[in-house]
Structure formats: structure tokens, C-alpha cells
Design a protein around this motif. Structure first.
Motif, PDB file in Angstrom:
ATOM      1  N   PHE A 152       1.001  -1.198   0.025  1.00  0.00           N
ATOM      2  CA  PHE A 152       0.041  -0.014   0.127  1.00  0.00           C
ATOM      3  C   PHE A 152       0.657   1.204   0.026  1.00  0.00           C
ATOM      4  N   LEU A 153       1.922   1.256   0.764  1.00  0.00           N
ATOM      5  CA  LEU A 153       2.830   2.501   0.944  1.00  0.00           C
ATOM      6  C   LEU A 153       3.437   2.551  -0.373  1.00  0.00           C
ATOM      7  N   ALA A 154       3.878   1.496  -1.096  1.00  0.00           N
ATOM      8  CA  ALA A 154       4.769   1.861  -2.343  1.00  0.00           C
ATOM      9  C   ALA A 154       3.826   2.233  -3.458  1.00  0.00           C
ATOM     10  N   ASP A 155       2.791   1.792  -3.320  1.00  0.00           N
ATOM     11  CA  ASP A 155       1.621   2.311  -4.475  1.00  0.00           C
ATOM     12  C   ASP A 155       1.149   3.832  -4.158  1.00  0.00           C
ATOM     13  N   THR A 156       1.108   4.173  -2.909  1.00  0.00           N
ATOM     14  CA  THR A 156       0.962   5.484  -2.421  1.00  0.00           C
ATOM     15  C   THR A 156       1.833   6.463  -3.007  1.00  0.00           C
ATOM     16  N   LEU A 157       3.047   6.056  -2.735  1.00  0.00           N
ATOM     17  CA  LEU A 157       4.331   7.104  -3.043  1.00  0.00           C
ATOM     18  C   LEU A 157       4.401   7.123  -4.645  1.00  0.00           C
ATOM     19  N   ARG A 158       3.832   6.374  -5.192  1.00  0.00           N
ATOM     20  CA  ARG A 158       3.948   6.309  -6.871  1.00  0.00           C
ATOM     21  C   ARG A 158       2.570   7.172  -7.178  1.00  0.00           C
ATOM     22  N   GLU A 159       1.957   7.074  -6.540  1.00  0.00           N
ATOM     23  CA  GLU A 159       0.599   8.128  -6.904  1.00  0.00           C
ATOM     24  C   GLU A 159       0.710   9.398  -6.413  1.00  0.00           C
ATOM     25  N   CYS A 160       1.693   9.797  -5.428  1.00  0.00           N
ATOM     26  CA  CYS A 160       1.856  11.075  -5.037  1.00  0.00           C
ATOM     27  C   CYS A 160       3.000  11.624  -5.753  1.00  0.00           C
ATOM     28  N   GLY A 161       3.485  10.978  -6.978  1.00  0.00           N
ATOM     29  CA  GLY A 161       4.556  11.492  -7.630  1.00  0.00           C
ATOM     30  C   GLY A 161       5.977  11.141  -7.207  1.00  0.00           C
ATOM     31  N   ALA A 162       6.506  10.048  -6.485  1.00  0.00           N
ATOM     32  CA  ALA A 162       7.882   9.803  -6.254  1.00  0.00           C
ATOM     33  C   ALA A 162       8.621   9.511  -7.721  1.00  0.00           C
ATOM     34  N   ARG A 163       9.784   9.807  -7.486  1.00  0.00           N
ATOM     35  CA  ARG A 163      10.655   9.684  -8.598  1.00  0.00           C
ATOM     36  C   ARG A 163      11.077   8.324  -8.822  1.00  0.00           C
ATOM     37  N   SER A 164      11.610   7.600  -7.761  1.00  0.00           N
ATOM     38  CA  SER A 164      11.645   6.315  -7.568  1.00  0.00           C
ATOM     39  C   SER A 164      11.145   5.635  -6.246  1.00  0.00           C
ATOM     40  N   VAL A 165      11.096   4.402  -6.126  1.00  0.00           N
ATOM     41  CA  VAL A 165      10.493   3.603  -4.984  1.00  0.00           C
ATOM     42  C   VAL A 165      11.356   2.281  -4.588  1.00  0.00           C
ATOM     43  N   GLY A 166      12.243   2.583  -3.719  1.00  0.00           N
ATOM     44  CA  GLY A 166      13.116   1.421  -3.566  1.00  0.00           C
ATOM     45  C   GLY A 166      12.741   0.563  -2.127  1.00  0.00           C
ATOM     46  N   LEU A 167      13.171  -0.521  -2.274  1.00  0.00           N
ATOM     47  CA  LEU A 167      12.850  -1.438  -0.854  1.00  0.00           C
ATOM     48  C   LEU A 167      14.221  -1.865  -0.234  1.00  0.00           C
ATOM     49  N   VAL A 168      14.310  -1.645   0.988  1.00  0.00           N
ATOM     50  CA  VAL A 168      15.396  -2.191   1.877  1.00  0.00           C
ATOM     51  C   VAL A 168      14.750  -3.036   2.794  1.00  0.00           C
ATOM     52  N   THR A 169      15.106  -4.490   2.844  1.00  0.00           N
ATOM     53  CA  THR A 169      14.627  -5.434   3.632  1.00  0.00           C
ATOM     54  C   THR A 169      15.950  -6.503   3.872  1.00  0.00           C
ATOM     55  N   PRO A 170      16.300  -5.927   5.200  1.00  0.00           N
ATOM     56  CA  PRO A 170      17.709  -6.956   5.377  1.00  0.00           C
ATOM     57  C   PRO A 170      17.519  -8.408   5.609  1.00  0.00           C
ATOM     58  N   TYR A 171      16.265  -8.520   5.925  1.00  0.00           N
ATOM     59  CA  TYR A 171      15.759 -10.072   5.971  1.00  0.00           C
ATOM     60  C   TYR A 171      14.411 -10.301   4.758  1.00  0.00           C
ATOM     61  N   LEU A 172      14.903 -11.019   3.719  1.00  0.00           N
ATOM     62  CA  LEU A 172      13.988 -11.017   2.684  1.00  0.00           C
ATOM     63  C   LEU A 172      13.400 -12.567   2.872  1.00  0.00           C
ATOM     64  N   ALA A 173      11.934 -12.327   3.137  1.00  0.00           N
ATOM     65  CA  ALA A 173      11.378 -13.588   3.305  1.00  0.00           C
ATOM     66  C   ALA A 173      10.873 -14.260   2.271  1.00  0.00           C
ATOM     67  N   TYR A 174      10.278 -15.653   2.471  1.00  0.00           N
ATOM     68  CA  TYR A 174       9.804 -16.391   1.371  1.00  0.00           C
ATOM     69  C   TYR A 174      10.947 -16.929   0.592  1.00  0.00           C
ATOM     70  N   MET A 175      12.155 -17.023   0.816  1.00  0.00           N
ATOM     71  CA  MET A 175      13.231 -17.401   0.105  1.00  0.00           C
ATOM     72  C   MET A 175      13.436 -19.059   0.422  1.00  0.00           C
ATOM     73  N   ARG A 176      12.927 -19.609   1.269  1.00  0.00           N
ATOM     74  CA  ARG A 176      13.349 -20.919   1.716  1.00  0.00           C
ATOM     75  C   ARG A 176      12.696 -21.902   0.744  1.00  0.00           C
TER      76      ARG A 176
END
Length: 296
Positions: A68-92
Motif C-alpha cells: 500500500f505504501l509503495a503504491d501511494t508513494l508512486r501515486e503521489c509522484g515519487a521519482r523512484s521507490v526502492g525497498l530495503v529489507t535486510p531479511y528477505l522472506a519467502y526464500m526458503r
């Protein structure tokens, strides 16, 4: 740049905000009585590079609001939206072991790839995948924990003997050992269930004068390390140090481990065992990806 921290580690968010010369994004979040999420972005993100720090170690609780947050940032005109997730789930879950199983790493990767321009994580569980590019369609950077762990070992342990709890750990345990200038051994593990693990010990002759350092990517139930420590104790080795990149510590795993070992983790998942900092290499990875994004 704006850095948003919807659900995660305030200490890491503060470090990254400083290292990236960013401003802290301001969010309003709450839940409606029926359990649905309300989210509002109070920062002006038009034309801004926006980074979301969201540790996904409880993914089912966090992923929907993250999207929801990523989508809202785009709709509000963000130039880029990146994700930092030190633990990336659902890889096992990277293979269909039984008919009808969900290979969850793949649909999860599609969800995140559709929402973000790039991804930064620390040592994801790449077992049957050679790289994140096999399932993620966005640019990504994997921050390696091996140099950070090796530096901590060099600083805190005089005569270490690195021990990998199973064959899966050999490649990167050997890398940590090389970087730390220390010998290593890899044990053979047989897993019969989530809480039923046996470990065989190689010849540890001449190891009694060294501090055993167990290194693994994920400490979840802790059963593998506990079984390994039993063998080390039987062999007369000193009290070991148990190092994990991602300290999940399901149930009473942490309390059990601290009875028989000194437990250290990276700051990927906030926990009192965190002693190995990850902020600087993560900030560098974000800057590299943004520079690449600007040239596309």
C-alpha cells in the motif's frame, strides 16, 4: 531523498537516514475496527527518491501495508521507490517437494517486483537459486554478511575455529574463515523434521585450544546449533560463539542457545543479540542502485 520506516527497526532507519543524507518520511498508520489498515503519507514525495525500510521477518503481518505504501508513494509522484529489507522472506521454499505445494518464493518475488524499482537485502537464502535475478525482475543488490562477520571475529576472538553446521553453509563459512584468517570445519547434518536434527562431527584434533565459532545464515529453531554444540562439548572444546546473519529465534531458541554459547547476530533483525552493524554497506548499495536507476 525520503526514507520511510513503516514497521521496522528505528535504530537502523536512523542510521540509514544519516548515511544517505535523507529526510525521515512521515507516515500516519492505524487499523480500522475491522482490522483493515489505514495509511497516509504526510511528506511531500513529488519528484523525490523514496526508500522504504521494511524488515520482512514477519512477512504476513507487514507485506500488505508495504505494498500500500509503495503504491501511494508512486501515486503521489515519487521519482523512484526502492525497498530495503535486510531479511528477505519467502526464500526458503524454492522447490515443489510435494504435489500441489506453493513455491512461495516465486509469487512473493512477483509481488515485490511489481511494486518497487529496486531491492536491497542481506544474504538471502539462495539455495537452489543462483541469484535473485532468477525470480526478481527488478534491480537488486545483495549485501554480503561474510566481511562484516569476519571483521567482528578478528576483533573479538583470538584463536577462532569456524564451524559450519551443514554442507549448505560450507561455501560462505569458508569465505568467512578466509577473510578472518582462521581455520574451519563443516559438519554433516541430517534433518528428519523441524525439531529433529542430528549432526555428525569431523575430526577436531588440535582444536581444543581454539574458540569454536558456529556460523549460519539463519537461526530459527536453533536445533542445528544446539545439536552441534552438544558434540563440541563432548569433544571437550571451549564454550562456543554462535553467529547468525538472521536471528529469528523461534520459540525459546535464544534462551536455550545462551545457556551453552555466546550468541551474536547481525543487525538484520532487531534483537538484543545484534552486535554486527549492517548500515554502511546497505547505504552504499542503495546509492549504487539509485545511480544506476538515474542512467536508465
Amino acid at each position: 531523498m525520503l526514507l520511510f520506516n513503516p514497521d521496522s527497526d528505528p535504530a537502523l532507519a536512523s542510521q540509514l537516514t544519516r548515511l544517505l543524507d535523507a529526510q525521515a518520511g512521515i507516515l500516519e498508520q492505524r487499523r480500522f475496527p475491522d482490522g483493515e489498515s489505514y495509511l497516509r503519507v504526510h511528506s511531500d514525495c513529488a519528484g523525490q527518491d523514496c526508500v522504504i525500510l521494511c524488515n520482512l521477518f514477519h512477512p504476513d503481518e507487514r507485506t500488505l501495508r508495504l505494498l500500500f505504501l509503495a503504491d501511494t508513494l508512486r501515486e503521489c509522484g515519487a521519482r523512484s521507490v526502492g525497498l530495503v529489507t535486510p531479511y528477505l522472506a519467502y526464500m526458503r521454499q524454492d522447490k515443489r517437494f510435494h504435489p500441489g505445494e506453493c513455491v512461495s518464493s516465486r509469487p512473493f518475488a512477483r509481488l515485490l517486483s511489481a511494486a518497487f524499482d529496486y531491492l536491497v537485502t542481506v544474504d538471502p537464502h539462495l539455495h537452489r537459486y543462483d541469484s535473485l535475478d532468477e525470480i526478481y525482475s527488478i534491480s537488486s543488490r545483495v549485501v554480503p554478511a561474510a566481511p562484516l562477520i569476519a571483521r567482528w571475529i578478528q576483533t573479538h576472538i583470538t584463536h577462532p575455529l569456524l564451524i559450519g553446521p551443514d554442507s549448505e553453509s560450507e561455501q560462505w563459512v569458508s569465505q568467512v574463515a578466509e577473510l578472518a584468517g582462521a581455520p574451519f570445519q563443516v559438519l554433516q547434518k541430517e534433518r528428519r523434521g523441524d525439531y529433529d536434527v542430528s549432526v555428525s562431527l569431523p575430526d577436531l584434533e588440535d582444536a581444543a585450544q581454539r574458540t569454536p565459532v558456529l556460523v549460519d545464515d539463519i537461526i530459527s529453531s536453533g536445533r542445528t546449533m544446539l545439536e552441534t554444540i552438544k558434540h563440541l562439548q563432548a569433544a571437550g572444546l571451549p564454550r562456543p560463539v554462535a553467529i547468525g546473519v538472521h536471528g529469528i529465534f523461534a520459540g525459546d531458541a535464544y534462551s536455550q542457545l545462551t545457556e551453552v554459547a555466546d550468541v551474536v547476530t547481525t543487525a538484520c533483525i532487531p534483537h538484543l543479540s545484534n552486535q554486527i552493524d549492517i548500515a554502511e554497506p546497505i547505504a552504499e548499495a542503495v546509492q549504487e542502485l539509485l545511480a544506476h536507476h538515474d542512467t536508465d
